[in-house]
Design an enzyme around this catalytic site. Structure first.
Site, PDB file in Angstrom:
ATOM      1  N   ASP A   1     -99.350  27.221 -67.979  1.00 44.05           N
ATOM      2  CA  ASP A   1     -99.682  28.517 -67.384  1.00 44.05           C
ATOM      3  C   ASP A   1     -98.460  28.984 -66.613  1.00 44.05           C
ATOM      4  O   ASP A   1     -98.087  28.375 -65.602  1.00 44.05           O
ATOM      5  CB  ASP A   1    -100.897  28.409 -66.467  1.00 44.05           C
ATOM      6  CG  ASP A   1    -101.234  29.740 -65.824  1.00 44.05           C
ATOM      7  OD1 ASP A   1    -101.557  30.692 -66.561  1.00 44.05           O
ATOM      8  OD2 ASP A   1    -101.165  29.841 -64.573  1.00 44.05           O
TER       9      ASP A   1
ATOM     10  N   GLU B   1     -99.641  30.495 -73.069  1.00 42.42           N
ATOM     11  CA  GLU B   1    -100.269  31.806 -73.219  1.00 42.42           C
ATOM     12  C   GLU B   1     -99.254  32.811 -73.747  1.00 42.42           C
ATOM     13  O   GLU B   1     -98.090  32.829 -73.337  1.00 42.42           O
ATOM     14  CB  GLU B   1    -100.818  32.278 -71.867  1.00 42.42           C
ATOM     15  CG  GLU B   1    -101.660  33.543 -71.942  1.00 42.42           C
ATOM     16  CD  GLU B   1    -102.267  33.903 -70.602  1.00 42.42           C
ATOM     17  OE1 GLU B   1    -103.042  34.868 -70.547  1.00 42.42           O
ATOM     18  OE2 GLU B   1    -101.962  33.213 -69.604  1.00 42.42           O
TER      19      GLU B   1
ATOM     20  N   CYS C   1    -114.460  28.384 -66.111  1.00 42.60           N
ATOM     21  CA  CYS C   1    -114.510  27.018 -65.585  1.00 42.60           C
ATOM     22  C   CYS C   1    -114.128  26.046 -66.690  1.00 42.60           C
ATOM     23  O   CYS C   1    -114.716  26.053 -67.774  1.00 42.60           O
ATOM     24  CB  CYS C   1    -115.908  26.701 -65.064  1.00 42.60           C
ATOM     25  SG  CYS C   1    -116.102  24.998 -64.490  1.00 42.60           S
TER      26      CYS C   1
ATOM     27  N   CYS D   1    -117.430  23.423 -67.252  1.00 39.15           N
ATOM     28  CA  CYS D   1    -118.684  23.805 -67.902  1.00 39.15           C
ATOM     29  C   CYS D   1    -118.560  25.058 -68.751  1.00 39.15           C
ATOM     30  O   CYS D   1    -119.487  25.396 -69.496  1.00 39.15           O
ATOM     31  CB  CYS D   1    -119.775  24.004 -66.860  1.00 39.15           C
ATOM     32  SG  CYS D   1    -119.469  25.392 -65.733  1.00 39.15           S
TER      33      CYS D   1
ATOM     34  N   CYS E   1    -117.049  26.636 -58.802  1.00 39.82           N
ATOM     35  CA  CYS E   1    -117.981  26.996 -59.866  1.00 39.82           C
ATOM     36  C   CYS E   1    -119.394  26.572 -59.457  1.00 39.82           C
ATOM     37  O   CYS E   1    -119.561  25.588 -58.718  1.00 39.82           O
ATOM     38  CB  CYS E   1    -117.565  26.314 -61.170  1.00 39.82           C
ATOM     39  SG  CYS E   1    -118.655  26.679 -62.578  1.00 39.82           S
TER      40      CYS E   1
ATOM     41  N   CYS F   1    -121.361  24.919 -61.019  1.00 36.53           N
ATOM     42  CA  CYS F   1    -121.625  23.546 -61.468  1.00 36.53           C
ATOM     43  C   CYS F   1    -121.141  22.508 -60.473  1.00 36.53           C
ATOM     44  O   CYS F   1    -121.394  21.313 -60.653  1.00 36.53           O
ATOM     45  CB  CYS F   1    -120.975  23.307 -62.828  1.00 36.53           C
ATOM     46  SG  CYS F   1    -119.157  23.250 -62.799  1.00 36.53           S
TER      47      CYS F   1
ATOM     48  N   ASP G   1    -104.431  28.100 -61.041  1.00 37.24           N
ATOM     49  CA  ASP G   1    -103.405  27.912 -62.064  1.00 37.24           C
ATOM     50  C   ASP G   1    -103.659  26.658 -62.898  1.00 37.24           C
ATOM     51  O   ASP G   1    -103.474  26.673 -64.118  1.00 37.24           O
ATOM     52  CB  ASP G   1    -102.026  27.843 -61.403  1.00 37.24           C
ATOM     53  CG  ASP G   1    -101.659  29.133 -60.692  1.00 37.24           C
ATOM     54  OD1 ASP G   1    -102.131  30.197 -61.134  1.00 37.24           O
ATOM     55  OD2 ASP G   1    -100.915  29.077 -59.700  1.00 37.24           O
TER      56      ASP G   1
END
Length: 383
Positions: A192, A276, A328, A331, A347, A349, A356
């Site tokens: 990233d 990316e 996330c 999950c 999150c 979860c 990052d």
């Protein structure tokens, strides 16, 4: 595969004059060819073929008093200048007809003697050679001293002599190299890219952004202020202009060296690398343009691509529209909104994510999914 090996040249005063003459002749032939085709287009005449253009602007032009001086340089230099023009026209026509993918390519433009970069190319037909003493022998120029930082892996097919804005000379050799597969490793990593950290890896490692331009900004501003006080075109203006160009070249060299070392280390440690597919040209039009260009993302991403092909690794780009930061990695839950100032989030979860690192993990999962493509196996990394 073909690679370029660049080396620094240190020509003598006489060789610099001969190179300047060759630069000028190649530039004039290029401009004459472009002018002939533009005039033919304006008059409604057919497109001038490559062979006919070479006969007009080289063979016949040398017989006239106005264009007799190109005889002082090797003919291959002039022919390669026209070859560059032909390549530019082919790319332009393929772009406007839709045969070439990517951004639209502009029509070829005239070259100026004031351009910051001048270059000429010698092919094997020119019979350039590397002497026993380690010098580069160029026809009608002489034996030019070379600073050999490494050995060439094979016999070069061509050499391009370049003079940059800082007045430095380089020889760029095109050589054919064989694949050198590295021992296989189980590591896979997602990258990233950012501005706070240049790169964040899916394994949690963060690479600090060196900010080469920002670090040299004070020295650059001082040199630029001195240049603004000089009379343009004077001897003092030329001297200070070279100082500014050298300062910028040091920044560019440091950025390139950093990108080479980091990409080589990442490719050597991992069997697959995913990144990316950023739209750098679009980010370059925002208020962060200076920092984006200083990071040099496009230059860096291009390096693992060819190194992976050479060393038997896998390199792929993930779609930029994939919400890697808001998803996330444990999950798969997608957060509704996440401003840029949010660097850490939780999150439902129960997982707490560094923005990052989470994005890098999702890039790795997306790259694995594209690579496996329903071939079975787990693609999302284990939390």
């Amino acid at each position: 595969m073909q690679l370029r090996y660049n080396f620094r040249l240190y020509p003598t005063a006489g060789q610099r004059r001969a190179l300047a003459r060759a630069f000028g002749c190649a530039r004039v032939v290029y401009n004459d060819g472009l002018r002939a085709r533009r005039e033919a287009h304006e008059r409604g005449l057919p497109y001038i073929p490559n062979a006919e253009l070479s006969r007009r602007v080289i063979t016949e032009a040398k017989k006239t008093p106005q264009r007799a001086w190109p005889c002082e340089v090797p003919a291959v230099v002039l022919q390669q200048a026209l070859a560059d023009l032909n390549s530019a026209h082919r790319a332009f026509f393929a772009s406007i007809t839709g045969e070439r993918a990517g951004a639209r390519i502009a029509e070829p433009r005239y070259k100026s003697r004031k351009d910051s970069r001048q270059s000429i190319r010698f092919t094997r037909n020119a019979r350039f050679a590397i002497t026993a003493g380690g010098r580069l022998r160029l026809p009608k120029i002489g034996d030019v001293p070379v600073r050999w930082s490494r050995s060439l892996p094979s016999e070069p097919s061509s050499v391009t002599v370049v003079k940059d804005a800082a007045g430095r000379y380089f020889a760029s050799f095109v050589v054919e190299v064989d694949a050198e597969p590295l021992p296989k490793t189980a590591g896979e990593v997602g990258l990233d890219l950012g501005l706070t950290h240049f790169a964040v890896l899916s394994n949690g490692r963060k690479v600090t952004n060196p900010r080469w331009l920002r670090r040299a900004e004070r020295r650059l501003k001082k040199a630029q202020r001195a240049l603004s006080r000089k009379v343009k075109g004077s001897a003092n203006w030329t001297r200070v202009r070279l100082r500014v160009a050298r300062a910028h070249s040091q920044v560019a060299d440091a950025r390139r060296d950093f990108a080479h070392k980091l990409s080589t280390r990442i490719i050597g440690d991992n069997q697959a690398v995913y990144v990316e597919n950023l739209c750098v040209s679009g980010l370059g039009r925002t208020r962060l343009a200076k920092s984006v260009h200083d990071a040099g993302w496009s230059q860096f991403v291009g390096m693992p691509a060819y190194k992976a092909a050479r060393y038997g690794r896998t390199f792929a780009k993930v779609d930029r529209w994939f919400p890697s930061s808001k998803t996330c990695s444990s999950c798969g839950t997608l957060a509704e909104s996440m401003p840029l100032h949010v660097r850490e989030w939780a999150c439902p979860c129960g997982a707490v994510h560094d923005r990052d690192v989470n994005a890098a993990k999702n890039i790795l999962a997306a790259g694995r999914a594209d690579r496996l493509n329903a071939c079975g196996g787990t693609v999302r990394p284990v939390a």
